[in-house]
Write a protein that holds these residues in place. Structure first.
Motif, PDB file in Angstrom:
ATOM      1  N   UNK A  69      38.093   7.929  55.701  1.00 41.03           N
ATOM      2  CA  UNK A  69      39.512   7.645  55.943  1.00 41.03           C
ATOM      3  C   UNK A  69      39.872   7.934  57.395  1.00 41.03           C
ATOM      4  N   UNK A  70      40.665   7.047  58.003  1.00 43.20           N
ATOM      5  CA  UNK A  70      41.013   7.195  59.406  1.00 43.20           C
ATOM      6  C   UNK A  70      41.733   8.513  59.672  1.00 43.20           C
ATOM      7  N   UNK A  71      42.503   8.997  58.699  1.00 39.20           N
ATOM      8  CA  UNK A  71      43.215  10.264  58.873  1.00 39.20           C
ATOM      9  C   UNK A  71      42.235  11.425  59.031  1.00 39.20           C
ATOM     10  N   UNK A  72      41.137  11.391  58.232  1.00 40.47           N
ATOM     11  CA  UNK A  72      40.129  12.446  58.354  1.00 40.47           C
ATOM     12  C   UNK A  72      39.432  12.363  59.704  1.00 40.47           C
ATOM     13  N   UNK A  73      39.156  11.170  60.149  1.00 34.62           N
ATOM     14  CA  UNK A  73      38.493  10.963  61.432  1.00 34.62           C
ATOM     15  C   UNK A  73      39.355  11.486  62.571  1.00 34.62           C
ATOM     16  N   UNK A  74      40.636  11.210  62.502  1.00 43.21           N
ATOM     17  CA  UNK A  74      41.550  11.651  63.550  1.00 43.21           C
ATOM     18  C   UNK A  74      41.639  13.160  63.613  1.00 43.21           C
ATOM     19  N   UNK A  75      41.537  13.821  62.477  1.00 42.71           N
ATOM     20  CA  UNK A  75      41.718  15.267  62.442  1.00 42.71           C
ATOM     21  C   UNK A  75      40.497  16.024  62.924  1.00 42.71           C
ATOM     22  N   UNK A  76      39.320  15.545  62.572  1.00 40.34           N
ATOM     23  CA  UNK A  76      38.128  16.358  62.766  1.00 40.34           C
ATOM     24  C   UNK A  76      37.317  16.018  64.018  1.00 40.34           C
ATOM     25  N   UNK A  77      37.534  14.896  64.627  1.00 44.10           N
ATOM     26  CA  UNK A  77      36.788  14.609  65.855  1.00 44.10           C
ATOM     27  C   UNK A  77      37.361  15.398  67.023  1.00 44.10           C
ATOM     28  N   UNK A  78      36.523  15.753  67.966  1.00 48.86           N
ATOM     29  CA  UNK A  78      36.985  16.488  69.145  1.00 48.86           C
ATOM     30  C   UNK A  78      37.489  15.536  70.225  1.00 48.86           C
ATOM     31  N   UNK A  79      37.259  14.238  70.064  1.00 49.50           N
ATOM     32  CA  UNK A  79      37.680  13.263  71.052  1.00 49.50           C
ATOM     33  C   UNK A  79      39.173  12.969  70.939  1.00 49.50           C
ATOM     34  N   UNK A  80      39.713  12.368  71.989  1.00 45.02           N
ATOM     35  CA  UNK A  80      41.117  11.965  71.986  1.00 45.02           C
ATOM     36  C   UNK A  80      41.199  10.551  71.420  1.00 45.02           C
ATOM     37  N   UNK A  81      42.102  10.342  70.459  1.00 43.71           N
ATOM     38  CA  UNK A  81      42.189   9.032  69.789  1.00 43.71           C
ATOM     39  C   UNK A  81      43.632   8.550  69.771  1.00 43.71           C
ATOM     40  N   UNK A  82      43.813   7.298  70.216  1.00 40.92           N
ATOM     41  CA  UNK A  82      45.100   6.617  70.080  1.00 40.92           C
ATOM     42  C   UNK A  82      44.850   5.287  69.384  1.00 40.92           C
ATOM     43  N   UNK A  83      45.753   4.922  68.477  1.00 41.62           N
ATOM     44  CA  UNK A  83      45.659   3.620  67.806  1.00 41.62           C
ATOM     45  C   UNK A  83      46.850   2.790  68.251  1.00 41.62           C
ATOM     46  N   UNK A  84      46.563   1.576  68.743  1.00 42.81           N
ATOM     47  CA  UNK A  84      47.595   0.689  69.275  1.00 42.81           C
ATOM     48  C   UNK A  84      47.714  -0.555  68.411  1.00 42.81           C
ATOM     49  N   UNK A  85      48.937  -1.107  68.374  1.00 47.00           N
ATOM     50  CA  UNK A  85      49.101  -2.385  67.678  1.00 47.00           C
ATOM     51  C   UNK A  85      48.840  -3.521  68.663  1.00 47.00           C
ATOM     52  N   UNK A  86      49.152  -4.733  68.223  1.00 46.48           N
ATOM     53  CA  UNK A  86      48.832  -5.910  69.038  1.00 46.48           C
ATOM     54  C   UNK A  86      49.626  -5.945  70.343  1.00 46.48           C
ATOM     55  N   UNK A  87      50.749  -5.237  70.407  1.00 48.31           N
ATOM     56  CA  UNK A  87      51.573  -5.195  71.613  1.00 48.31           C
ATOM     57  C   UNK A  87      51.296  -3.942  72.453  1.00 48.31           C
ATOM     58  N   UNK A  88      50.195  -3.282  72.166  1.00 47.15           N
ATOM     59  CA  UNK A  88      49.796  -2.047  72.852  1.00 47.15           C
ATOM     60  C   UNK A  88      50.801  -0.916  72.641  1.00 47.15           C
ATOM     61  N   UNK A  89      51.494  -0.958  71.500  1.00 47.31           N
ATOM     62  CA  UNK A  89      52.378   0.151  71.138  1.00 47.31           C
ATOM     63  C   UNK A  89      51.586   1.187  70.357  1.00 47.31           C
ATOM     64  N   UNK A  90      51.875   2.447  70.626  1.00 49.03           N
ATOM     65  CA  UNK A  90      51.133   3.533  69.979  1.00 49.03           C
ATOM     66  C   UNK A  90      51.637   3.686  68.544  1.00 49.03           C
ATOM     67  N   UNK A  91      50.698   3.584  67.582  1.00 48.84           N
ATOM     68  CA  UNK A  91      51.068   3.741  66.177  1.00 48.84           C
ATOM     69  C   UNK A  91      50.478   5.005  65.569  1.00 48.84           C
ATOM     70  N   UNK A  92      49.476   5.582  66.226  1.00 49.42           N
ATOM     71  CA  UNK A  92      48.886   6.831  65.719  1.00 49.42           C
ATOM     72  C   UNK A  92      48.225   7.556  66.879  1.00 49.42           C
ATOM     73  N   UNK A  93      48.232   8.886  66.827  1.00 47.84           N
ATOM     74  CA  UNK A  93      47.606   9.708  67.865  1.00 47.84           C
ATOM     75  C   UNK A  93      47.136  10.992  67.195  1.00 47.84           C
ATOM     76  N   UNK A  94      45.935  11.434  67.511  1.00 43.06           N
ATOM     77  CA  UNK A  94      45.427  12.627  66.822  1.00 43.06           C
ATOM     78  C   UNK A  94      45.866  13.910  67.530  1.00 43.06           C
ATOM     79  N   UNK A  95      45.610  15.049  66.860  1.00 42.79           N
ATOM     80  CA  UNK A  95      46.089  16.336  67.364  1.00 42.79           C
ATOM     81  C   UNK A  95      45.463  16.691  68.714  1.00 42.79           C
ATOM     82  N   UNK A  96      44.161  16.393  68.854  1.00 38.83           N
ATOM     83  CA  UNK A  96      43.490  16.704  70.107  1.00 38.83           C
ATOM     84  C   UNK A  96      44.112  15.966  71.284  1.00 38.83           C
ATOM     85  N   UNK A  97      44.525  14.734  71.032  1.00 36.91           N
ATOM     86  CA  UNK A  97      45.151  13.938  72.075  1.00 36.91           C
ATOM     87  C   UNK A  97      46.518  14.514  72.444  1.00 36.91           C
ATOM     88  N   UNK A  98      47.284  14.910  71.435  1.00 43.62           N
ATOM     89  CA  UNK A  98      48.594  15.503  71.703  1.00 43.62           C
ATOM     90  C   UNK A  98      48.460  16.782  72.530  1.00 43.62           C
TER      91      UNK A  98
END
Length: 511
Positions: A69-98
């Protein structure tokens, strides 16, 4: 009704025990329900990402989705993750990135990358990668510079399809700054090692050390001392950059380069208590008024060689709050000092790399000193042999003549240019082929019999330049490395007198 509601879970349980997959008909038959019901729920489960389907001929084979699940991936990876929609709007960002961006999710969701003005991902380089993204994942290294240094990230831009079919992308940023610094530092040390090896003897190695440090230290203020062990004096040999040198000259009233720091009677006693070993590792010295824990004042560190009213001006002008001091030391011998001045908020990065470079430079200085001693020793030897009245030559193990003194040329008339090799010498000294072969055979036999370290005198008649023949006593000695040192004594007159005496004795006997 309850049975229909529970059907999705029953389908998932059925697929769990058939990892290779099941067709719609097989699922319906096992659960005892219609194909239409199974088909409808499998379609919903597929959209939800819980089952996968693959086409085999005309049949569709369904199996449990092996997805994280993408939620698990966002939580446990040490990398910074942002998910963008087709207009490059941010729809998700993980804790490490914040945490890294110091921005909350509420501040970022709904903004475009341009509007968010984020470090790294909002740079022109990163935006160009994202805008050019099509079907294939793209990986790019992004450099990001800020006041406290230079940072590197590896950015993966991954095409992403959302549950409603909309296209977007996922950005995964891995901090590779340490990896990049390690590679850069290894390249730096490899390059400087080669430069020090290839540096000609006449090059100013102290200036090279200062200029090299300037290239790797931000806002550098650097000086390099040489050390005269016999006089126990330091000399400023380089100060970089030129703006610092010119500024110091303006304040103290003279060029700092060349300034002498006498330490005899001071260096090894209080308050310094120094020795070459104490300077081997880099140390950090703090000065007031920036720090309260100073052991020595800035004037003390300069041994009070400048006018007393200039130290405060020097500190303020160049913001000298601390000095990172390292000795140019190798095998217990001190060749000089390197000082890197810093302000109160500045910290010297990559200290191990700079220390490694200074060790390289210390080894190069030791090698230079050894080579200079060898050159002096060789010059003394040549002066000694050249002033000797005895003719002499040095022959390398490969037969090359590398040295002949003045007495040799006086005796034979030949110079080193005339006899670069043993073959040339034998050809000139023994023009008759038969006598030449006899002389070479005798030379080789004597050498094999005597061995290294023992003289092997032998007398030969030698043809000199101009055609005159002389009787010469050769006394070659083979040294430990195969080199031969040969002296030549003219005994022509002795032989003539000896011949006359023999003749007279023979005549007396006949009478």
């Amino acid at each position: 009704m309850q049975e229909e509601h529970d059907l999705p879970n029953r389908i998932l349980r059925a697929l769990r025990f058939r990892p290779k997959g099941m067709t719609i008909t097989e699922v319906a038959k096992q659960l005892g329900v219609t194909r239409n019901s199974v088909s409808k729920h499998l379609e919903i489960l597929q959209i939800a990402g819980k089952v996968d389907v693959r086409q085999i001929g005309n049949a569709k084979l369904f199996s449990l989705a092996q997805r994280v699940p993408i939620s698990a991936f966002l939580c446990f990876t040490k990398n910074l993750i942002l998910i963008l929609d087709n207009d490059q709007r941010i729809v998700q960002v993980n804790d490490q990135c914040q945490k890294a961006l110091k921005r909350s999710k509420d501040e970022l969701i709904g903004l475009t990358l341009a509007e968010a003005a984020l470090p790294v991902v909002s740079t022109p380089e990163a935006l160009a990668v994202i805008e050019g993204l099509e079907r294939e994942q793209v990986i790019a290294d992004i450099r990001y510079a800020r006041e406290d240094g230079e940072f590197f990230y590896q950015m993966q831009a991954i095409p992403t399809t959302f549950e409603d079919g909309e296209k977007g992308c996922t950005l995964v940023l891995e901090d590779i700054t340490e990896r990049k610094r390690y590679v850069r530092n290894m390249e730096f040390l490899a390059r400087t090692a080669m430069e020090l090896v290839d540096m000609p003897p006449e090059a100013d190695i102290y200036q090279y050390i200062a200029e090299t440090i300037v290239k790797v230290v931000p806002n550098p203020r650097c000086y390099v001392h040489s050390y005269d062990e016999a006089k126990q004096e330091f000399f400023i040999r380089a100060m970089t950059p030129d703006s610092i040198r010119n500024g110091v000259r303006e304040i103290i009233g003279e060029d700092p380069v060349g300034k002498v720091f006498p330490v005899r009677g001071v260096f090894y006693s209080a308050p310094f208590n120094e020795s070459p070993s104490t300077f081997f590792a880099m140390r950090e010295m703090h000065f007031s008024p920036y720090f309260e824990d100073e052991e020595l004042s800035f004037a003390d560190s300069c041994l009070h060689v400048f006018p007393e009213d200039t130290y405060e001006r020097l500190q303020q002008r160049f913001e000298i709050a601390r000095i990172y001091l390292t000795g140019l030391v190798w095998q217990g011998q001190l060749f000089g000092l390197v000082g890197i001045c810093m302000g109160p908020e500045e910290v010297l990065e990559d200290r191990p790399v700079i220390e490694s470079f200074l060790r390289q430079a210390s080894i190069a200085l030791a090698r230079r000193q050894t080579e200079e001693r060898l050159r002096r020793s060789e010059r003394r030897f040549r002066d000694l042999v050249d002033s000797s009245p005895v003719a002499a030559a040095v022959i390398e193990s490969d037969g090359r003549y590398t040295y002949t003194n003045r007495a040799f040329t006086d005796l034979f008339g030949y110079t080193l240019e005339d006899i670069p090799t043993g073959k040339d010498w034998f050809r000139l000294a023994f023009p008759d082929p038969v006598r030449r072969r006899e002389a070479i055979a005798a030379w080789k036999a004597d050498r094999e019999e005597a061995g290294p370290g023992r003289a092997r005198p032998r007398t030969f008649p030698v043809r000199c330049r101009g055609g005159k023949e002389k009787t010469i006593r050769f006394s070659p000695v083979e040294l430990s490395d195969g080199t031969e040192y040969v002296t030549y004594e003219d005994i022509t007159e002795e032989r003539r007198v000896y011949g006359m005496l023999v003749g007279e004795i023979a005549g007396l006997r006949k009478k």
